[in-house]
Design a protein around this motif. Sequence first.
Motif, PDB file in Angstrom:
ATOM      1  N   VAL A  10      16.667 -26.369-138.775  1.00 49.61           N
ATOM      2  CA  VAL A  10      16.829 -27.795-138.710  1.00 49.61           C
ATOM      3  C   VAL A  10      16.955 -28.034-137.210  1.00 49.61           C
ATOM      4  N   CYS A  11      17.250 -27.154-136.276  1.00 53.81           N
ATOM      5  CA  CYS A  11      17.029 -27.387-134.728  1.00 53.81           C
ATOM      6  C   CYS A  11      15.625 -27.371-134.397  1.00 53.81           C
ATOM      7  N   ALA A  12      14.867 -26.483-135.012  1.00 51.96           N
ATOM      8  CA  ALA A  12      13.277 -26.703-134.471  1.00 51.96           C
ATOM      9  C   ALA A  12      12.766 -27.922-135.040  1.00 51.96           C
ATOM     10  N   LEU A  13      13.138 -28.369-136.243  1.00 52.12           N
ATOM     11  CA  LEU A  13      12.576 -29.458-136.884  1.00 52.12           C
ATOM     12  C   LEU A  13      12.954 -30.786-135.847  1.00 52.12           C
ATOM     13  N   GLY A  14      14.242 -30.593-135.371  1.00 51.81           N
ATOM     14  CA  GLY A  14      14.947 -31.889-134.470  1.00 51.81           C
ATOM     15  C   GLY A  14      14.026 -31.696-133.288  1.00 51.81           C
ATOM     16  N   TRP A  15      13.681 -30.655-132.452  1.00 50.36           N
ATOM     17  CA  TRP A  15      13.020 -30.560-131.488  1.00 50.36           C
ATOM     18  C   TRP A  15      11.615 -31.046-131.634  1.00 50.36           C
ATOM     19  N   MET A  16      10.905 -30.680-132.522  1.00 54.36           N
ATOM     20  CA  MET A  16       9.517 -31.400-132.946  1.00 54.36           C
ATOM     21  C   MET A  16       9.627 -32.859-132.933  1.00 54.36           C
ATOM     22  N   LEU A  17      10.462 -33.453-133.688  1.00 53.83           N
ATOM     23  CA  LEU A  17      10.579 -34.701-133.830  1.00 53.83           C
ATOM     24  C   LEU A  17      10.932 -35.354-132.607  1.00 53.83           C
ATOM     25  N   THR A  18      11.677 -34.799-131.716  1.00 55.00           N
ATOM     26  CA  THR A  18      11.923 -35.564-130.311  1.00 55.00           C
ATOM     27  C   THR A  18      11.200 -35.182-129.292  1.00 55.00           C
ATOM     28  N   ALA A  19      10.177 -34.424-129.369  1.00 50.46           N
ATOM     29  CA  ALA A  19       9.397 -33.959-128.338  1.00 50.46           C
ATOM     30  C   ALA A  19       8.651 -35.087-127.968  1.00 50.46           C
ATOM     31  N   ASP A  20       7.713 -34.838-126.917  1.00 45.00           N
ATOM     32  CA  ASP A  20       6.869 -35.776-126.377  1.00 45.00           C
ATOM     33  C   ASP A  20       5.789 -36.230-127.470  1.00 45.00           C
ATOM     34  N   PRO A  21       5.877 -37.333-128.035  1.00 44.05           N
ATOM     35  CA  PRO A  21       4.617 -37.650-129.245  1.00 44.05           C
ATOM     36  C   PRO A  21       3.336 -37.409-128.679  1.00 44.05           C
ATOM     37  N   VAL A  22       3.157 -37.423-127.453  1.00 44.67           N
ATOM     38  CA  VAL A  22       1.644 -37.428-127.056  1.00 44.67           C
ATOM     39  C   VAL A  22       1.277 -35.766-127.448  1.00 44.67           C
ATOM     40  N   LEU A  23       2.182 -34.885-127.053  1.00 44.97           N
ATOM     41  CA  LEU A  23       1.944 -33.482-127.263  1.00 44.97           C
ATOM     42  C   LEU A  23       1.913 -33.302-128.808  1.00 44.97           C
ATOM     43  N   ALA A  24       2.724 -33.801-129.636  1.00 42.58           N
ATOM     44  CA  ALA A  24       3.230 -33.499-131.003  1.00 42.58           C
ATOM     45  C   ALA A  24       1.734 -33.979-131.500  1.00 42.58           C
ATOM     46  N   GLN A  25       0.997 -34.964-130.943  1.00 45.28           N
ATOM     47  CA  GLN A  25      -0.103 -35.429-131.811  1.00 45.28           C
ATOM     48  C   GLN A  25      -1.533 -34.681-131.456  1.00 45.28           C
ATOM     49  N   GLY A  26      -1.097 -33.467-130.461  1.00 43.73           N
ATOM     50  CA  GLY A  26      -2.350 -32.799-129.969  1.00 43.73           C
ATOM     51  C   GLY A  26      -2.957 -33.484-129.118  1.00 43.73           C
ATOM     52  N   THR A  27      -4.267 -32.902-128.827  1.00 43.94           N
ATOM     53  CA  THR A  27      -5.211 -33.462-127.556  1.00 43.94           C
ATOM     54  C   THR A  27      -6.396 -33.951-127.844  1.00 43.94           C
ATOM     55  N   ILE A  28      -7.100 -34.722-126.918  1.00 46.19           N
ATOM     56  CA  ILE A  28      -8.339 -34.903-127.175  1.00 46.19           C
ATOM     57  C   ILE A  28      -9.092 -33.944-126.542  1.00 46.19           C
ATOM     58  N   LYS A  29      -9.984 -33.187-126.907  1.00 44.77           N
ATOM     59  CA  LYS A  29     -10.659 -32.135-126.420  1.00 44.77           C
ATOM     60  C   LYS A  29     -12.298 -32.836-126.051  1.00 44.77           C
ATOM     61  N   ILE A  30     -12.480 -32.143-124.709  1.00 40.21           N
ATOM     62  CA  ILE A  30     -13.737 -32.340-124.122  1.00 40.21           C
ATOM     63  C   ILE A  30     -14.241 -31.296-123.525  1.00 40.21           C
ATOM     64  N   GLY A  31     -15.573 -30.687-124.384  1.00 43.45           N
ATOM     65  CA  GLY A  31     -16.276 -29.527-124.188  1.00 43.45           C
ATOM     66  C   GLY A  31     -16.873 -29.709-122.653  1.00 43.45           C
ATOM     67  N   VAL A  32     -17.095 -28.535-122.060  1.00 43.03           N
ATOM     68  CA  VAL A  32     -17.537 -28.576-120.703  1.00 43.03           C
ATOM     69  C   VAL A  32     -18.349 -27.010-120.611  1.00 43.03           C
ATOM     70  N   THR A  33     -19.800 -27.151-120.482  1.00 39.33           N
ATOM     71  CA  THR A  33     -20.331 -25.707-120.342  1.00 39.33           C
ATOM     72  C   THR A  33     -20.959 -25.788-118.827  1.00 39.33           C
ATOM     73  N   GLN A  34     -20.709 -24.681-118.172  1.00 43.55           N
ATOM     74  CA  GLN A  34     -20.952 -24.685-116.663  1.00 43.55           C
ATOM     75  C   GLN A  34     -21.580 -23.205-116.493  1.00 43.55           C
ATOM     76  N   PRO A  35     -22.203 -22.855-115.376  1.00 38.10           N
ATOM     77  CA  PRO A  35     -22.554 -21.554-114.942  1.00 38.10           C
ATOM     78  C   PRO A  35     -21.354 -21.050-114.163  1.00 38.10           C
ATOM     79  N   LEU A  36     -20.489 -20.432-114.464  1.00 41.95           N
ATOM     80  CA  LEU A  36     -19.312 -19.994-113.819  1.00 41.95           C
ATOM     81  C   LEU A  36     -19.761 -18.617-113.220  1.00 41.95           C
ATOM     82  N   THR A  37     -20.511 -17.957-113.812  1.00 39.44           N
ATOM     83  CA  THR A  37     -21.022 -16.555-113.279  1.00 39.44           C
ATOM     84  C   THR A  37     -22.640 -16.869-113.240  1.00 39.44           C
TER      85      THR A  37
END
Length: 383
Positions: A10-37
């Motif tokens: 119950v405590c875990a569910l409560g934390w999830m419901l009250t957490a930052d809604p942006v984080l709860a909904q995930g992120t928008i992923k953007i892929g980046v490919t670069q020569p790092l080596t």
Amino acid sequence: MSIGRIVSIVCALGWMLTADPVLAQGTIKIGVTQPLTGAFAASGNYVAQGARMAEDDINKAGDVLGKKIELIVEDNKSNPTEAVATAEKLIQRDKVPVMMGAWSSTLTLAVMPKLMEYEVPMLVETSSSGKITTSGNPWIFRISPTSEMEAKAFTPLVRTLGIKKADLLYTNNDFGIGAAQEFATMLKASGVEVGARETMDPKAVDFSAQLAKIKASGGDTVFVTTAVEQITLILKQAKEQQLKARIITTGGSNAPDQLIEQAGDAANGSFHLVFFTPWFPDAVKNAELASKFVANWKARGHNVGGLTEGFRGYDGILTIVAAIKAAGKAEPAAIQKALWNVKVAGVGGDIAFIKQGPAGQESAQNVPSVYLIKIENGKIAKM
């Protein structure tokens, strides 16, 4: 089930419901490919650093369609095969709806078939080969200038600099070959004799043979196209061989500050075509943004030599996010459609796209500014 276990759930569910809604909904992923080596690592890391700065600034400013953005940065190891593998991973496993990459023209061209196969747009932040936007790939959106644009911008300077005979030294890949062709065409049309045309492997460190032929050619100017690592060595070896011709680098991946630091006196007297002037941010259209970017870059402790590359990553992510917002959803086809109409005030100037390539399969091309600077007495000077 024990009472303690029920309370924990119950405590875990409560934390999830009250957490930052942006984080709860995930992120928008953007892929980046670069020569790092690998051979192009310095430039690729600078671009990635600029992209991370944009990620931070955008997320601090608020959300994008109710979410934070998340960059997934992959190392293509300066290798075309690896570049394709990174694109496959980003699209198939990470499910990114849009990508940025891949620095070198050869790397970008290798990735392009995957964009067609999976119908995912990619913003090209650096690559200059004309083939990228003329081969009929509607998923390509390039903010950097083509070699043809760069050569055209240089045309008025041929007379100003009094160039009579020029030689060409360029890396033996799509980046170098394309630039050499465009500059040779421009020079001939301007009445300049084109002498020696020397190529070099992207991983080479000894250019004595090429420089000896260029010296024997007797030209007054040599145009050099490669990444900053090789430019540093070329400047040093040209001084050792007492090459009198002025050296002008093309492609905007020259990092003049890094050349001053690493090539020392050998860098003095050299000229460099760049697409952003961090030493003179007032010279670009969006001076306030440029000044803030330069200050933030230095505050983070990034190498100042990377500013002429880092801005590309920053502007690339700004442009992608503007399209995501305009699309109203983080889906590949919607982002592709929105990119055609974005108008972005970037660090390097305003960004908008024109069409290039065969009708019905056009790629998108920005028309950025090109600047010439000179290194004098260990400092950057305006031209």
